[in-house]
Write a protein that holds these residues in place. Structure first.
Motif, PDB file in Angstrom:
ATOM      1  N   LEU A 180       0.848  -1.186   0.000  1.00 35.33           N
ATOM      2  CA  LEU A 180       0.000   0.000   0.000  1.00 35.33           C
ATOM      3  C   LEU A 180       0.886   1.238   0.000  1.00 35.33           C
ATOM      4  O   LEU A 180       1.773   1.376   0.837  1.00 35.33           O
ATOM      5  CB  LEU A 180      -0.902   0.001   1.232  1.00 35.33           C
ATOM      6  CG  LEU A 180      -1.812  -1.218   1.406  1.00 35.33           C
ATOM      7  CD1 LEU A 180      -2.611  -1.110   2.683  1.00 35.33           C
ATOM      8  CD2 LEU A 180      -2.734  -1.384   0.206  1.00 35.33           C
ATOM      9  N   SER A 181       0.635   2.125  -0.939  1.00 35.43           N
ATOM     10  CA  SER A 181       1.488   3.304  -1.063  1.00 35.43           C
ATOM     11  C   SER A 181       0.751   4.411  -1.810  1.00 35.43           C
ATOM     12  O   SER A 181      -0.067   4.134  -2.702  1.00 35.43           O
ATOM     13  CB  SER A 181       2.776   2.949  -1.814  1.00 35.43           C
ATOM     14  OG  SER A 181       3.519   4.106  -2.131  1.00 35.43           O
TER      15      SER A 181
ATOM     16  N   VAL B 174      -9.216   3.569  -3.502  1.00 35.22           N
ATOM     17  CA  VAL B 174      -9.393   2.316  -4.245  1.00 35.22           C
ATOM     18  C   VAL B 174      -9.535   2.601  -5.736  1.00 35.22           C
ATOM     19  O   VAL B 174      -9.863   3.716  -6.143  1.00 35.22           O
ATOM     20  CB  VAL B 174     -10.647   1.550  -3.747  1.00 35.22           C
ATOM     21  CG1 VAL B 174     -10.550   1.289  -2.255  1.00 35.22           C
ATOM     22  CG2 VAL B 174     -11.923   2.322  -4.064  1.00 35.22           C
ATOM     23  N   SER B 175      -9.290   1.585  -6.532  1.00 32.68           N
ATOM     24  CA  SER B 175      -9.479   1.739  -7.971  1.00 32.68           C
ATOM     25  C   SER B 175     -10.958   1.958  -8.277  1.00 32.68           C
ATOM     26  O   SER B 175     -11.837   1.502  -7.534  1.00 32.68           O
ATOM     27  CB  SER B 175      -8.971   0.505  -8.712  1.00 32.68           C
ATOM     28  OG  SER B 175      -9.763  -0.631  -8.396  1.00 32.68           O
ATOM     29  N   LYS B 176     -11.215   2.627  -9.370  1.00 34.91           N
ATOM     30  CA  LYS B 176     -12.604   2.906  -9.764  1.00 34.91           C
ATOM     31  C   LYS B 176     -13.400   1.620  -9.922  1.00 34.91           C
ATOM     32  O   LYS B 176     -14.559   1.523  -9.486  1.00 34.91           O
ATOM     33  CB  LYS B 176     -12.611   3.699 -11.075  1.00 34.91           C
ATOM     34  CG  LYS B 176     -13.983   4.062 -11.586  1.00 34.91           C
ATOM     35  CD  LYS B 176     -13.880   4.861 -12.878  1.00 34.91           C
ATOM     36  CE  LYS B 176     -15.260   5.209 -13.420  1.00 34.91           C
ATOM     37  NZ  LYS B 176     -15.168   5.999 -14.689  1.00 34.91           N
ATOM     38  N   ASP B 177     -12.790   0.595 -10.503  1.00 41.69           N
ATOM     39  CA  ASP B 177     -13.487  -0.667 -10.779  1.00 41.69           C
ATOM     40  C   ASP B 177     -13.839  -1.437  -9.502  1.00 41.69           C
ATOM     41  O   ASP B 177     -14.800  -2.209  -9.489  1.00 41.69           O
ATOM     42  CB  ASP B 177     -12.644  -1.558 -11.691  1.00 41.69           C
ATOM     43  CG  ASP B 177     -12.490  -0.966 -13.092  1.00 41.69           C
ATOM     44  OD1 ASP B 177     -13.305  -0.092 -13.457  1.00 41.69           O
ATOM     45  OD2 ASP B 177     -11.549  -1.371 -13.796  1.00 41.69           O
ATOM     46  N   SER B 178     -13.061  -1.244  -8.440  1.00 46.17           N
ATOM     47  CA  SER B 178     -13.296  -2.007  -7.211  1.00 46.17           C
ATOM     48  C   SER B 178     -14.123  -1.250  -6.178  1.00 46.17           C
ATOM     49  O   SER B 178     -14.486  -1.808  -5.147  1.00 46.17           O
ATOM     50  CB  SER B 178     -11.951  -2.410  -6.584  1.00 46.17           C
ATOM     51  OG  SER B 178     -11.254  -1.262  -6.130  1.00 46.17           O
ATOM     52  N   ALA B 179     -14.435   0.014  -6.432  1.00 44.36           N
ATOM     53  CA  ALA B 179     -15.063   0.872  -5.428  1.00 44.36           C
ATOM     54  C   ALA B 179     -16.394   0.310  -4.926  1.00 44.36           C
ATOM     55  O   ALA B 179     -16.635   0.235  -3.718  1.00 44.36           O
ATOM     56  CB  ALA B 179     -15.251   2.286  -5.986  1.00 44.36           C
TER      57      ALA B 179
ATOM     58  N   ALA C  64     -10.337  -8.173  -0.759  1.00 49.84           N
ATOM     59  CA  ALA C  64     -11.162  -7.868  -1.942  1.00 49.84           C
ATOM     60  C   ALA C  64     -10.323  -7.384  -3.118  1.00 49.84           C
ATOM     61  O   ALA C  64     -10.747  -7.503  -4.269  1.00 49.84           O
ATOM     62  CB  ALA C  64     -12.205  -6.814  -1.587  1.00 49.84           C
ATOM     63  N   GLY C  65      -9.140  -6.838  -2.856  1.00 49.92           N
ATOM     64  CA  GLY C  65      -8.291  -6.320  -3.917  1.00 49.92           C
ATOM     65  C   GLY C  65      -8.717  -4.932  -4.367  1.00 49.92           C
ATOM     66  O   GLY C  65      -9.829  -4.471  -4.081  1.00 49.92           O
ATOM     67  N   GLY C  66      -7.822  -4.260  -5.070  1.00 48.21           N
ATOM     68  CA  GLY C  66      -8.131  -2.941  -5.612  1.00 48.21           C
ATOM     69  C   GLY C  66      -7.812  -1.784  -4.693  1.00 48.21           C
ATOM     70  O   GLY C  66      -8.092  -0.627  -5.022  1.00 48.21           O
ATOM     71  N   VAL C  67      -7.223  -2.063  -3.515  1.00 47.37           N
ATOM     72  CA  VAL C  67      -6.893  -1.000  -2.568  1.00 47.37           C
ATOM     73  C   VAL C  67      -5.527  -0.414  -2.916  1.00 47.37           C
ATOM     74  O   VAL C  67      -4.538  -1.135  -3.033  1.00 47.37           O
ATOM     75  CB  VAL C  67      -6.880  -1.520  -1.124  1.00 47.37           C
ATOM     76  CG1 VAL C  67      -6.491  -0.406  -0.158  1.00 47.37           C
ATOM     77  CG2 VAL C  67      -8.231  -2.093  -0.750  1.00 47.37           C
ATOM     78  N   ARG C  68      -5.479   0.903  -3.098  1.00 53.98           N
ATOM     79  CA  ARG C  68      -4.217   1.585  -3.403  1.00 53.98           C
ATOM     80  C   ARG C  68      -3.482   2.009  -2.129  1.00 53.98           C
ATOM     81  O   ARG C  68      -2.283   1.846  -1.998  1.00 53.98           O
ATOM     82  CB  ARG C  68      -4.493   2.846  -4.228  1.00 53.98           C
ATOM     83  CG  ARG C  68      -5.405   2.671  -5.412  1.00 53.98           C
ATOM     84  CD  ARG C  68      -4.798   1.836  -6.486  1.00 53.98           C
ATOM     85  NE  ARG C  68      -5.457   2.102  -7.777  1.00 53.98           N
ATOM     86  CZ  ARG C  68      -5.401   1.323  -8.821  1.00 53.98           C
ATOM     87  NH1 ARG C  68      -4.715   0.183  -8.752  1.00 53.98           N
ATOM     88  NH2 ARG C  68      -6.008   1.627  -9.949  1.00 53.98           N
ATOM     89  N   PHE C  69      -4.277   2.581  -1.193  1.00 55.05           N
ATOM     90  CA  PHE C  69      -3.666   3.195  -0.011  1.00 55.05           C
ATOM     91  C   PHE C  69      -4.756   3.393   1.025  1.00 55.05           C
ATOM     92  O   PHE C  69      -5.935   3.522   0.690  1.00 55.05           O
ATOM     93  CB  PHE C  69      -3.053   4.549  -0.382  1.00 55.05           C
ATOM     94  CG  PHE C  69      -2.372   5.267   0.753  1.00 55.05           C
ATOM     95  CD1 PHE C  69      -1.140   4.855   1.211  1.00 55.05           C
ATOM     96  CD2 PHE C  69      -2.973   6.371   1.359  1.00 55.05           C
ATOM     97  CE1 PHE C  69      -0.502   5.518   2.254  1.00 55.05           C
ATOM     98  CE2 PHE C  69      -2.351   7.038   2.399  1.00 55.05           C
ATOM     99  CZ  PHE C  69      -1.112   6.615   2.843  1.00 55.05           C
TER     100      PHE C  69
END
Length: 333
Positions: free
Chosen positions: A154-155, A274-279, A208-213
């Motif tokens: 995460l960054s 989070v990424s737009k697709d995973s929100a 769930a995946g898709g987490v940026r930070f």
């Protein structure tokens, strides 16, 4: 800078200036320079996270929590937002001569209960006593160790244009709870600190995946956290006032005292990028957990407004949300 003021502990502009101009200048560690909530360290084949925090909240007990619970939950949350599973806690206590033994017993019992709820173990500690008047009743320092999950990185560097900003619930509850207890003011309604361990909720989000930070918006509130994310970056952040949940009691207290809830401390909330697709998927997961049932998307990462946070107001205008300049509510954590 000739003297230290309360504003240097606010989590705002002066805090960051103090860290960068004095502390980082001497402690020139590449890991420290990342300024994350916990240091991520390689130990042999394993990767661990290490964090530390100090608690000077006044009063020691307030609606919804106390200094003991805060010390455990805050350390657990700082490890968790870095992607670690919290395991072990150290506890250092500084006590003022004359403190009632029953007060200490109650704080220690709260720490025991909080450790059980969070699933961590207190494994070492220290006690010091100072002369009457040299400490305000009791201060606590905690450090925590956790094990990093596999393939979790995460960054802020992961954040891209179009990513969504999610909060796990209402803002400002903790700060107003402490203030009401400190000043003996009843703002109406039932305002309680949101202090809580977020490790289980965060674990679900990460799977769930898709987490940026992610980060927990404590001192300086979500305004400080979002500015830390956007600072010196080639992107900006837009948040929608209509999407940010502020409970009626917190709103009323803020109006009365001239405070902005965006800058008020929280102790049981997270901001997740989070990424737009995973929100939508992550939002559903959060809302199925009692600590995230009021989660909502409050904004997004945009190409314009580089390095800035912009609030779109309910009346259709917009304004810059700056990093906190002074100390609005001292000794809130």
């Amino acid at each position: 800078m000739n003297i230290i003021t309360l504003a240097h502990g606010s989590g705002g502009v002066l805090t960051h200036k103090l860290i960068k101009e004095i502390i980082l200048k001497e402690f020139n560690s590449p890991i420290l320079r990342e300024l994350t909530d916990a240091a991520v360290l390689k130990v042999g084949k394993n990767t661990i996270a290490l964090t530390t925090d100090s608690y000077v909240v006044k009063p020691l007990f307030f609606p919804g929590s106390d200094i003991g619970k805060m010390a455990i939950y805050g350390t657990v949350n700082d490890l968790s937002v870095c992607g670690a599973k919290p395991l072990f806690i150290s506890c250092g206590i500084i006590i003022e001569e004359g403190l009632e033994v029953d007060v200490l017993k109650n704080v220690i019992h709260s720490m025991k209960e909080a450790s059980f709820v969070a699933g961590v173990t207190i494994v070492t500690g220290d006690i010091k006593v100072v002369e009457r008047g040299k400490c305000d009743k009791l201060y606590i320092n905690t450090s925590g160790i956790g094990v990093m999950g596999q393939n979790i990185k995460l960054s802020i560097d992961n954040i891209g244009i179009g990513d969504k900003i999610i909060t796990s619930g209402s803002i400002g509850d903790h700060g107003i709870s402490v203030l009401s207890a400190r000043e003996g003011i009843n703002f109406g309604g039932s305002i309680k600190s949101d202090a809580a361990p977020l490790n289980k909720l965060i674990s679900k989000i990460l799977r769930a995946g898709g987490v940026r930070f992610m980060r927990d918006p404590t001192r300086g509130g979500i305004a400080s956290t979002l500015n830390e994310i956007a600072e010196d970056r080639n992107f900006g952040i837009i948040i929608e006032e209509s999407s940010i949940l502020v409970k009626q009691g917190v709103y009323a207290a803020s109006e009365l005292l001239g405070l902005d809830p965006l800058y008020i401390a929280n102790e049981g909330k997270i901001i997740v990028v989070v990424s737009k697709d995973s929100a939508s998927r992550i939002l559903r997961i959060m809302r199925n957990d009692k600590l995230g049932r009021d989660a909502r998307i409050i904004g997004e990462v945009v190409k314009k407004y580089s390095g800035k946070v912009i609030l779109k107001t309910k009346v259709g205008g917009s304004r810059i949300v700056d990093m906190p300049q002074g100390e609005l509510l001292p000794r809130i954590c």
